[in-house]
Scaffold this motif. Structure first.
Motif, PDB file in Angstrom:
ATOM      1  N   LYS A  93      47.523  51.817  48.164  1.00 55.44           N
ATOM      2  CA  LYS A  93      47.572  51.850  49.633  1.00 55.44           C
ATOM      3  C   LYS A  93      47.094  53.019  50.134  1.00 55.44           C
ATOM      4  O   LYS A  93      46.286  52.958  51.335  1.00 55.44           O
ATOM      5  N   ALA A  94      47.218  54.115  49.892  1.00 59.56           N
ATOM      6  CA  ALA A  94      46.793  55.377  50.227  1.00 59.56           C
ATOM      7  C   ALA A  94      45.479  55.480  50.313  1.00 59.56           C
ATOM      8  O   ALA A  94      44.615  56.103  50.999  1.00 59.56           O
ATOM      9  N   LEU A  95      44.700  55.198  49.312  1.00 54.10           N
ATOM     10  CA  LEU A  95      43.437  55.233  49.017  1.00 54.10           C
ATOM     11  C   LEU A  95      42.691  53.956  49.595  1.00 54.10           C
ATOM     12  O   LEU A  95      41.280  54.198  49.552  1.00 54.10           O
ATOM     13  N   VAL A 361      38.020  57.485  42.732  1.00 53.47           N
ATOM     14  CA  VAL A 361      38.239  56.375  43.555  1.00 53.47           C
ATOM     15  C   VAL A 361      38.167  56.872  45.293  1.00 53.47           C
ATOM     16  O   VAL A 361      37.662  55.795  45.983  1.00 53.47           O
ATOM     17  N   ARG A 362      38.889  57.768  45.401  1.00 55.44           N
ATOM     18  CA  ARG A 362      39.019  58.105  47.076  1.00 55.44           C
ATOM     19  C   ARG A 362      37.438  58.330  47.480  1.00 55.44           C
ATOM     20  O   ARG A 362      37.266  57.673  48.582  1.00 55.44           O
ATOM     21  N   GLN A 363      36.901  59.135  46.709  1.00 57.07           N
ATOM     22  CA  GLN A 363      35.425  59.243  47.301  1.00 57.07           C
ATOM     23  C   GLN A 363      34.508  58.000  47.158  1.00 57.07           C
ATOM     24  O   GLN A 363      33.585  57.817  48.286  1.00 57.07           O
ATOM     25  N   LEU A 370      33.130  51.296  46.708  1.00 58.79           N
ATOM     26  CA  LEU A 370      34.319  50.336  46.418  1.00 58.79           C
ATOM     27  C   LEU A 370      34.791  49.872  47.749  1.00 58.79           C
ATOM     28  O   LEU A 370      34.890  50.499  48.854  1.00 58.79           O
ATOM     29  N   SER A 371      35.323  48.597  47.596  1.00 56.72           N
ATOM     30  CA  SER A 371      35.597  47.824  48.845  1.00 56.72           C
ATOM     31  C   SER A 371      37.329  47.614  48.372  1.00 56.72           C
ATOM     32  O   SER A 371      38.014  47.878  47.448  1.00 56.72           O
ATOM     33  N   GLU A 372      38.048  47.333  49.719  1.00 59.55           N
ATOM     34  CA  GLU A 372      39.503  46.982  49.593  1.00 59.55           C
ATOM     35  C   GLU A 372      39.718  45.545  48.762  1.00 59.55           C
ATOM     36  O   GLU A 372      41.036  45.708  48.199  1.00 59.55           O
TER      37      GLU A 372
END
Length: 401
Positions: A93-95, A361-363, A370-372
């Motif tokens: 969720k945070a990422l 993953v954050r970057q 990356l998508s949600e």
């Protein structure tokens, strides 16, 4: 005719394709490239089912037809494999990646994924008559191979850089290894080992990719991910990459599973994560190269991925290119912050190499790569307890009064 315990058929050079006899002790091909184990997958597909696999004990040897050891009695084991695949809901969720999962290798014997390669490598070496293993290491692989060599009643010679994590030297020593420190990086340790082995009868140099079977142990991470997801595949697998054996092995596993017909569809995009202070694969990927160049002055807190030039760099890049993946560099401050973030949000003290995957993953989410909607598996390759120095000094507070 019943299938044997192992369906190993031969070894094949990863570069020139030359075949090699799998019943003999083998190192590199004459062209200088690593050898890969090949199996009779057609025979396995005809006689082994996924349901049969599911009924076996929960360790990596449940996949023994796709491993090189010829009989159950030849297996050297400490109970390795089938580590948890954890949903990381708070972190995801945070990422901005709700479908985030973590394959947690911290629970494996010796505390890191290196135990997988050691279990299979030592088992096969012992079966072929090797009496001692010798290797260069950044620490954790040496600790694992020393432990499994002890389990097998074999000798071990381990050489590591002087700034390797202290606990790994202690682990090697406790297991009875002949262990030495040297100045420089893992390549300097490898030269010492290569010079020492010819004078030691019965020893084999098992440094990264200099023997064919470490990959076979590590590929079981890929098989487990597929099985734990019900024999389907995630969108993306994110892996911390130094010598590259883990990501090479996962890619090899997924291709073998496709040959068996146990998985279908597109393979996951593979992400090779490196530290910005040692990123030869990232630099090669950025230029579209087929191999990397040695990285000058390598440095990072994620010691396990401090590899300035990997012997199997071309195999790592092949895996990334073939799956539409990417290679990403992350800085130490960010990965150390994410190590703490994971502990705070999920209660898991991961290693800095695993934390590098979180930062990647954050970057990649921030950049839109990356998508949600992506289901993403990150590999935590070991326990953070091996690296107490990365947590900084603890602020100890007395109860008032």
């Amino acid at each position: 005719m019943p299938i044997p315990y192992s369906a190993l058929s031969h070894l094949e050079c990863a570069r020139c394709g030359a075949e090699h006899d799998a019943t003999r002790v083998q190192g590199l091909c004459s062209c200088g490239s690593p050898l890969l184990a090949r199996y009779d997958t057609e025979r396995v597909a005809a006689q082994v089912s996924r349901d049969q696999i599911a009924a076996r004990p929960p360790d990596l040897w449940r996949y023994h037809e796709l491993l090189p050891v010829s009989a159950a009695g030849r297996v050297v084991s400490l109970g390795e494999g089938m580590t948890p695949l954890l949903p990381m809901r708070a972190l995801g969720k945070a990422l901005g990646v709700p479908g985030l999962l973590m394959k947690d290798e911290s629970l494996i014997p010796t505390g890191t994924f290196k135990a997988r390669g050691a279990a299979v490598g030592v088992s096969r070496a012992a079966e072929l008559g090797v009496r001692g293993v010798a290797m260069a290491t950044n620490g954790n692989a040496g600790a694992a191979w020393a432990a499994y060599a002890a389990r097998a009643g074999m000798r071990s010679l381990i050489v590591m850089p002087a700034d390797a994590p202290e606990i790994t030297y202690a682990e090697c020593s406790a297991a009875g290894a002949e262990v030495y420190l040297t100045d420089g990086v893992i390549g300097d340790a490898a030269r010492i080992v290569a010079a020492a082995v010819p004078d030691r009868a019965g020893y084999q140099d098992v440094s990264t990719l200099k023997e064919p079977y470490r990959i076979e142990g590590k590929k079981t991470m890929g098989v487990e991910i597929a099985e734990q997801l019900g024999w389907r595949l995630p969108s993306v697998i994110v892996y911390p990459t130094g010598g590259g054996v883990g990501i090479i092995g996962i890619y090899k596993a997924l291709r073998e599973l496709a040959e068996l017909g146990w998985i279908s569809g597109e393979l996951p995009r593979l992400v090779a994560v490196q530290a910005s202070g040692c990123a030869p694969i990232v630099a090669a990927f950025a230029s579209g190269a087929a191999h990397s160049e040695p990285w000058p002055d390598p440095h990072t807190a994620a010691f396990g991925i401090r590899v300035p030039k990997a012997l199997g760099d071309f195999l790592v890049l092949d895996a990334v290119y073939a799956t539409g993946g990417i290679a990403v560099a992350v800085d130490d401050d960010s990965l150390l912050a994410d190590q703490r973030e994971v502990a705070h949000l999920e209660g898991s003290l991961i290693c800095p190499e695993g934390a590098a995957c979180v930062t990647a993953v954050r970057q990649l989410r921030e950049s839109g790569w990356l998508s949600e909607h992506d289901e993403v598996v990150i590999l935590n390759t070991g326990t953070g307890l091996k690296y107490p120095q990365t947590l900084g000094p603890a602020v100890r507070t007395w109860w008032p009064g």
